[in-house]
Design an enzyme around this catalytic site. Structure first.
Site, PDB file in Angstrom:
ATOM      1  N   ASP A  51      -1.017  -8.076  10.058  1.00  0.00           N
ATOM      2  CA  ASP A  51       0.112  -8.385   9.183  1.00  0.00           C
ATOM      3  C   ASP A  51       1.376  -8.396  10.034  1.00  0.00           C
ATOM      4  OD1 ASP A  51       1.703  -8.893   7.023  1.00  0.00           O
ATOM      5  OD2 ASP A  51       1.672  -6.854   6.246  1.00  0.00           O
ATOM      6  N   LYS A  86       5.989   8.617   4.733  1.00  0.00           N
ATOM      7  CA  LYS A  86       5.106   7.584   4.175  1.00  0.00           C
ATOM      8  C   LYS A  86       4.079   8.240   3.267  1.00  0.00           C
ATOM      9  CE  LYS A  86       5.132   3.784   7.528  1.00  0.00           C
ATOM     10  NZ  LYS A  86       4.267   2.902   8.351  1.00  0.00           N
ATOM     11  N   THR A 117       0.807  -1.221   0.000  1.00  0.00           N
ATOM     12  CA  THR A 117       0.000   0.000   0.000  1.00  0.00           C
ATOM     13  C   THR A 117       0.839   1.268   0.000  1.00  0.00           C
ATOM     14  OG1 THR A 117      -1.685  -1.184   1.264  1.00  0.00           O
ATOM     15  CG2 THR A 117      -1.874   1.211   1.186  1.00  0.00           C
ATOM     16  N   VAL A 122       7.973   4.210   1.517  1.00  0.00           N
ATOM     17  CA  VAL A 122       8.636   4.932   2.600  1.00  0.00           C
ATOM     18  C   VAL A 122       9.936   5.520   2.077  1.00  0.00           C
ATOM     19  CG1 VAL A 122       9.518   4.789   4.964  1.00  0.00           C
ATOM     20  CG2 VAL A 122       7.668   3.268   4.241  1.00  0.00           C
TER      21      VAL A 122
END
Length: 472
Positions: A218, A106, A88, A91
């Site tokens: 996750d 981010k 998604t 960085v």
């Protein structure tokens, strides 16, 4: 540079969330080209964010200390380079003026799997990026409310109003170093134990957080970083603050690739402790199994085995696991783990005010120095035992350096030939080594007991005059 345009604004997080909820609401005319399925997903993300925003507001979470960073700070950023990219987000690392502070930035990863799959399905890039940006807003909400040393710190955010129709958001966070498990396996046990202890303290906090019990869905080593020697979770967009709803115990099965667990369905219709247990088993299979047992002190290994078995079978909750780790830490710091056996220290002579002139020497594993054998010790007696167990070791030095537990670092070396006067360290030399290799000048009447120290100025080089040898 994301968020570096003049139109970019820094707004307080509650206002940012409110703005997002209003401007992204499903009632806002999205245009006829927006597929209904995408509108439905946007609506579900909005409702999820709305619930989280309400919970954050109810907890009255305090703003991070210090000045919040914003778009103006990003305008002068230098040294921007990518660090990592995921499904998604991407960085980047950046240096902010005027002092060159390092931060992590981010933003939505437009080429990531989340956005790519969405575009393939709906053919609407702007809406898909907007869908992914909800995760950034969710993460910002959590970072604002979760105040713990094991959670990466939110430094600020930038909302770029010049981007239409999507919001372009950049999150500014403290910078950490990604974990490298192969490297960690080669580090001293004490460092590996600290990483596991940091993780347990974090999981105990998440099980009792202000927002309720939180599950890291996750859970992977890549979701964690090291900041100044402390393990921190840095990815919080994929979490759950709700425990699984249930009607019977059969609804409360916690499934993993190699093992399943059956939990209880509580009277309030939730699977009791499922988030906490999910985190603990993931900690066991990704961290404890690899970092805890190897090269641990022998006396502590049975306790560590009990911890592994209890977390691997989910017999321990977060509180019990933390207490077990604290017990190991107490035994280790206090030296109570040391076995009661005859001391080898009497086989050494203590020389005060000497240091080694050798930079490199024999190596041992796992050492705190890649140039030689440097290990953590509780005291000189433990160091003497270690030196006697190494066939190469002829002397050791208790250095002024300390580990995070307050223990000393001892340097073990194979030759005493290059000991030279310097600093206030104490060198412990094997008596047998001195008697075989280093005769003393006639000015030295002999060594004292090991507990007494030979002062600087003693000559340890062979002399043509009459010499005295120390008996072994």
């Amino acid at each position: 540079m994301p968020g570096a345009r003049p139109a970019g604004l820094l707004v307080a997080l509650p206002a940012l969330l409110a703005l997002a909820l209003v401007s992204w609401g499903p009632w806002r005319p999205p245009g006829s080209e927006t597929p209904p399925g995408l509108l439905g997903e946007l609506g579900r993300r909005r409702r999820d964010l709305s619930r989280l925003a309400a919970a954050v507001q109810a907890q009255a979470c305090a703003a991070p200390p210090g000045r919040a960073l914003g778009c103006a700070d990003l305008e002068g950023a230098t040294g921007v380079r990518p660090l990592a990219s995921g499904i998604t987000k991407r960085v980047s690392r950046a240096l902010l003026p005027p002092a060159g502070e390092e931060v992590a930035l981010k933003a939505v990863h437009g080429a990531g799997l989340d956005v790519s799959r969405c575009v393939q399905r709906y053919g609407h890039p702007a809406g898909c990026r907007r869908l992914a940006a909800y995760k950034l807003l969710k993460e910002m909400s959590l970072l604002r409310c979760l105040d713990h040393p094991g959670v990466v710190k939110l430094r600020g955010q930038c909302y770029d109003t010049s981007v239409n129709p999507e919001m372009k958001i950049t999150t500014i966070m403290e910078l950490g170093t990604p974990l490298e498990m192969i490297h960690l396996l080669q580090t001293p046990w004490e460092k590996r134990f600290k990483i596991c202890l940091d993780l347990v303290e974090l999981l105990q906090y998440l099980a009792n957080s202000p927002l309720g019990s939180i599950a890291l869905l996750d859970f992977q080593p890549r979701q964690f970083v090291m900041v100044d020697g402390v393990l921190k979770v840095t990815d919080l967009d994929d979490i759950s603050t709700e425990e699984l709803s249930c009607q019977t115990d059969k609804d409360c099965v916690l499934e993993f690739p190699t093992k399943n667990f059956s939990l209880k369905c509580a009277v309030h219709g939730k699977c009791e402790g499922i988030n906490e247990r999910r985190n603990l088993f993931n900690a066991y299979r990704y961290f404890f199994m690899y970092l805890l047992p190897h090269a641990a002190p022998l006396v502590l290994q049975p306790i560590l085995k009990d911890i592994l078995n209890a977390t691997g079978d989910l017999r321990f909750g977060a509180n019990e696991t933390l207490r077990a780790f604290q017990k190991v830490l107490h035994l280790y710091k206090s030296g109570l783990y040391l076995q009661k056996k005859p001391s080898h220290l009497k086989e050494y002579i203590a020389l005060k005010g000497f240091r080694s002139g050798t930079v490199e020497d024999y190596r041992c594993w796992p050492s705190y120095s890649h140039l030689g054998c440097m290990l953590s010790v509780h005291n000189a007696e433990e160091a003497a035992d270690i030196c006697c167990s190494h066939s190469q070791c002829q002397h050791f030095i208790i250095t002024p350096q300390k580990t995070w537990t307050g223990r000393s670092l001892a340097l073990f070396q194979s030759s005493s030939a290059d000991l030279i006067p310097g600093n206030n360290t104490v060198v412990y030399v094997k008596r047998s080594t001195v008697s075989r290799v280093k005769p003393l000048t006639s000015s030295q009447k002999g060594y004292r007991d090991v507990r007494e120290e030979i002062p600087t100025g003693t000559n340890f080089t062979p002399s043509k005059e009459t010499t005295h040898f120390v008996s072994a």
